[in-house]
Design a protein around this motif. Structure first.
Motif, PDB file in Angstrom:
ATOM      1  N   SER A 229      -1.847   3.053  -0.051  1.00 59.16           N
ATOM      2  CA  SER A 229      -0.744   2.087  -0.038  1.00 59.16           C
ATOM      3  C   SER A 229       0.275   2.391  -1.126  1.00 59.16           C
ATOM      4  O   SER A 229       1.490   2.387  -0.881  1.00 59.16           O
ATOM      5  CB  SER A 229      -1.291   0.664  -0.218  1.00 59.16           C
TER       6      SER A 229
ATOM      7  N   THR B 183       5.534  -5.431  -1.521  1.00 57.37           N
ATOM      8  CA  THR B 183       6.603  -5.814  -0.613  1.00 57.37           C
ATOM      9  C   THR B 183       7.947  -5.518  -1.266  1.00 57.37           C
ATOM     10  O   THR B 183       8.078  -5.580  -2.498  1.00 57.37           O
ATOM     11  CB  THR B 183       6.525  -7.303  -0.242  1.00 57.37           C
ATOM     12  N   ARG B 184       8.929  -5.169  -0.457  1.00 57.48           N
ATOM     13  CA  ARG B 184      10.290  -5.012  -0.963  1.00 57.48           C
ATOM     14  C   ARG B 184      11.083  -6.231  -0.539  1.00 57.48           C
ATOM     15  O   ARG B 184      11.098  -6.603   0.638  1.00 57.48           O
ATOM     16  CB  ARG B 184      10.935  -3.735  -0.404  1.00 57.48           C
TER      17      ARG B 184
ATOM     18  N   TYR C  14       4.335   3.471  -0.489  1.00 61.03           N
ATOM     19  CA  TYR C  14       5.474   2.687  -0.957  1.00 61.03           C
ATOM     20  C   TYR C  14       6.269   3.398  -2.042  1.00 61.03           C
ATOM     21  O   TYR C  14       7.483   3.184  -2.180  1.00 61.03           O
ATOM     22  CB  TYR C  14       4.997   1.324  -1.478  1.00 61.03           C
TER      23      TYR C  14
ATOM     24  N   LEU D 161      11.041  -3.582  -5.132  1.00 58.88           N
ATOM     25  CA  LEU D 161       9.704  -3.336  -4.614  1.00 58.88           C
ATOM     26  C   LEU D 161       8.745  -3.988  -5.591  1.00 58.88           C
ATOM     27  O   LEU D 161       8.591  -3.539  -6.728  1.00 58.88           O
ATOM     28  CB  LEU D 161       9.431  -1.834  -4.501  1.00 58.88           C
TER      29      LEU D 161
ATOM     30  N   PRO E 156      10.052   2.226   2.706  1.00 60.40           N
ATOM     31  CA  PRO E 156       9.102   1.159   3.062  1.00 60.40           C
ATOM     32  C   PRO E 156       9.513  -0.193   2.481  1.00 60.40           C
ATOM     33  O   PRO E 156       9.968  -0.277   1.344  1.00 60.40           O
ATOM     34  CB  PRO E 156       7.781   1.642   2.444  1.00 60.40           C
ATOM     35  N   TRP E 157       9.326  -1.233   3.274  1.00 64.01           N
ATOM     36  CA  TRP E 157       9.646  -2.583   2.821  1.00 64.01           C
ATOM     37  C   TRP E 157       8.628  -3.616   3.287  1.00 64.01           C
ATOM     38  O   TRP E 157       8.562  -4.728   2.770  1.00 64.01           O
ATOM     39  CB  TRP E 157      11.025  -3.009   3.323  1.00 64.01           C
TER      40      TRP E 157
END
Length: 427
Positions: free
Chosen positions: A178, A274-275, A182, A308, A261-262
Motif C-alpha cells: 500500500s 487517502t488523498r 501511494y 496524501l 493514487p487518491w
C-alpha cells in the motif's frame, strides 16, 4: 528482606496484566479510557511490551540513510537502535548495544562511518553486524562469529522505515504494498529532510495520538493550520458538506488524469491512506497556501495535489503535498512524557534559500505542534485529577479517535493473551 521469586522475574507485571485485561473487557466502546491507561507506570510498561515491542513502529525515512555507512539512531522504550546502510545499498537495523559489555555503539543521532566501532573498548563491527575485531586479550578460544550485533526486524515501505522488536514480527506485506503504491509518484529515494524539529510533551502517548485523530478542536486551536487544511477527513466524514464533496470529485478527476493514487484505503484500523483536497485555492500547508518549495517532488507535474494523508498506528501521521511532505513520529518516554519529531521533506535537488526557505516551510506546523502540545498537556493534567472519569467521544467529530481506541484495546489485549469484548456504550 523480600525475596524475589523466579515467577516474579518471569512476569513482574502479572497483577497489572490481569487488571488491565479486566479493565479492557469491561470498558464500553465510545468512552475515553480509564485513568490508569494515561498515567500508571505499570500500564505504561505493558504498553511498551505489548505495543511498541511487538508492532511495526515507524522510525524514519530511507532517504535519511542514503549511502553506504550512513546511520541513524533512536530509542524505543529502553532499547537504543541503530539503522545503517551497508554493502549493496542494503539497510540493516541493530540493537545499538556492543556485545562486549553493553555500551551504546553510536551516540549521535546520525552520521557516517566505515565500520561500527564501540567507543568503550573499540570492538569493531562490519556494517552488516559481524564482529571483526575484539582485540587479542579475549583469548584464543574467543569466537568472533558468536558475538555479532543483535539484529532488529526492519522493513522499508514506500520510503518509510519500520522496525519491529518482536522475535516473530507480524506480517507487513499489505503495509509495504500500500505504501509503495501511494508513494510511487514521489520518488522517495530522491527526497531529503529539509528541516526537522523535536518537542517533548508532558502527556501520555495515547493523548498525543487521540488529539491528532480529530479536528473537533481545530476551529478553536489551529488558525494557522486552517489556512489550508480541510476539517473534513474525507468524503466518508459524516460532517462533509455538498460543496466539499463537489471539490473532492473535481480534484479526484484531476489526480486520476495524472495517474496519481487518491482512493481511500484502510488496513484494518492500523493504517489509513487517502488523498484529499486542501482548501480550494490553496496547494500547500503554508501560511498563504502557496508552495513552500518551488521544485516539486518526484514525477509530480502540479503543486495542486491536495494532501496524501497517511496514518500508521501506533506512532505516525503524515501529509504529502505536491511541493513538500511533513512526517511525524511519536515515541513514548514515560507514562506522561512523549517525544514528537516532525520532518519536512523536499526534492533532494531543491536548494535551500533558492527553492525553499525552512522558516516559511515549517511555520504552520511549528505553530500547530506547539498548540497541540498545550492541549495534550492540559488534557493530561485534567485526567490526573480525582474528578476524572471516562467521557463520551462524539460519533460525528471523533470517529477517528474511537477507531484508534478500538485498535489500541484490541492490540493490547491480544498481546496480553486475550481479546476484549468490545461493547457499544449503553444509554
Amino acid at each position: 528482606m523480600d525475596v524475589i521469586s523466579a515467577a516474579d522475574l518471569d512476569d513482574p507485571l502479572g497483577e497489572a496484566r490481569a487488571a488491565t485485561l479486566d479493565m479492557l473487557s469491561r470498558h464500553p466502546r465510545g468512552l475515553s479510557l480509564p485513568q490508569p491507561f494515561y498515567n500508571d507506570d505499570r500500564l505504561f510498561r505493558l504498553d511498551m511490551q505489548g505495543i511498541f515491542e511487538r508492532e511495526w513502529v515507524f522510525v524514519g525515512m530511507s532517504c535519511e540513510v542514503p549511502a553506504k555507512g550512513n546511520f541513524m539512531t533512536l530509542t524505543i522504550g529502553d532499547n537504543p537502535l541503530v539503522i545503517v546502510r551497508g554493502d549493496g545499498g542494503i539497510l540493516h537495523a541493530f540493537h545499538n548495544v556492543c556485545r562486549h559489555r553493553g555500551s551504546r555503539l553510536c551516540a549521535t543521532e546520525r552520521g557516517k562511518v566505515a565500520k561500527l566501532v564501540c567507543p568503550y573498548h573499540q570492538w569493531t563491527y562490519e556494517l552488516d553486524g559481524r564482529l571483526l575485531f575484539a582485540g587479542s586479550d579475549m583469548g584464543q578460544d574467543f569466537d568472533l562469529k558468536a558475538h555479532g550485533l543483535k539484529s532488529v526486524a526492519l522493513t522499508e515501505a514506500g520510503g518509510f522505515l519500520f522496525v519491529c522488536l518482536a522475535e516473530q514480527p507480524p506480517s507487513c506485506d499489505e503495509l509495504k504494498a500500500s505504501f509503495a503504491h501511494y508513494l510511487a509518484p514521489y520518488d522517495m529515494e530522491n527526497l531529503k529532510v529539509a528541516v526537522s524539529s523535536t518537542i517533548e510533551e508532558s502527556a501520555n502517548w495515547k493523548l498525543v495520538i487521540e488529539n491528532n485523530r480529530e479536528c473537533y478542536h481545530c476551529n478553536g486551536a489551529h488558525p494557522e493550520l486552517l489556512n489550508s487544511l480541510q476539517e473534513f477527513d474525507d468524503t466518508d466524514d459524516p460532517r462533509a458538506t455538498p460543496a466539499y464533496r463537489e471539490l473532492v470529485a473535481r480534484k479526484q478527476a484531476d489526480w486520476e488524469a495524472m495517474n496519481v493514487p487518491w482512493q481511500l484505503t484502510r488496513l484494518g484500523k492500523r493504517n489509513r491512506l487517502t488523498r484529499t483536497p486542501l482548501l480550494d485555492g490553496t496547494v500547500s500547508m503554508t501560511m498563504d497556501g502557496k508552495p513552500a518549495c518551488q521544485k516539486l517532488m518526484g514525477r509530480l507535474t502540479s503543486a495542486d495535489m491536495g494532501s496524501l494523508r497517511i496514518l500508521h498506528l501506533p506512532n505516525s501521521w503524515n501529509h504529502f503535498m505536491g511541493d513538500h511532505a511533513v512526517v511525524f513520529r511519536v515515541l513514548p518516554l514515560g507514562p506522561q512524557r512523549t517525544v514528537v519529531t516532525t520532518k519536512w521533506l523536499v526534492h533532494k535537488d531543491a536548494v535551500e534559500g533558492v527553492d525553499y526557505h525552512p522558516e516559511q516551510m515549517r511555520r504552520v506546523w511549528d505553530a500547530t505542534n506547539e498548540q497541540d502540545r498545550r492541549l495534550a498537556e492540559e488534557n493530561q493534567r485534567g485526567i490526573n485529577s480525582l474528578a476524572y472519569e471516562p467521557g463520551p467521544y462524539s460519533m460525528t467529530y471523533e470517529f477517528g479517535v474511537i477507531d484508534f481506541i478500538d485498535w489500541y484495546r484490541e492490540t493490547l489485549a491480544a498481546s496480553l493473551g486475550a481479546s476484549p469484548s468490545l461493547r457499544l456504550a449503553q444509554g
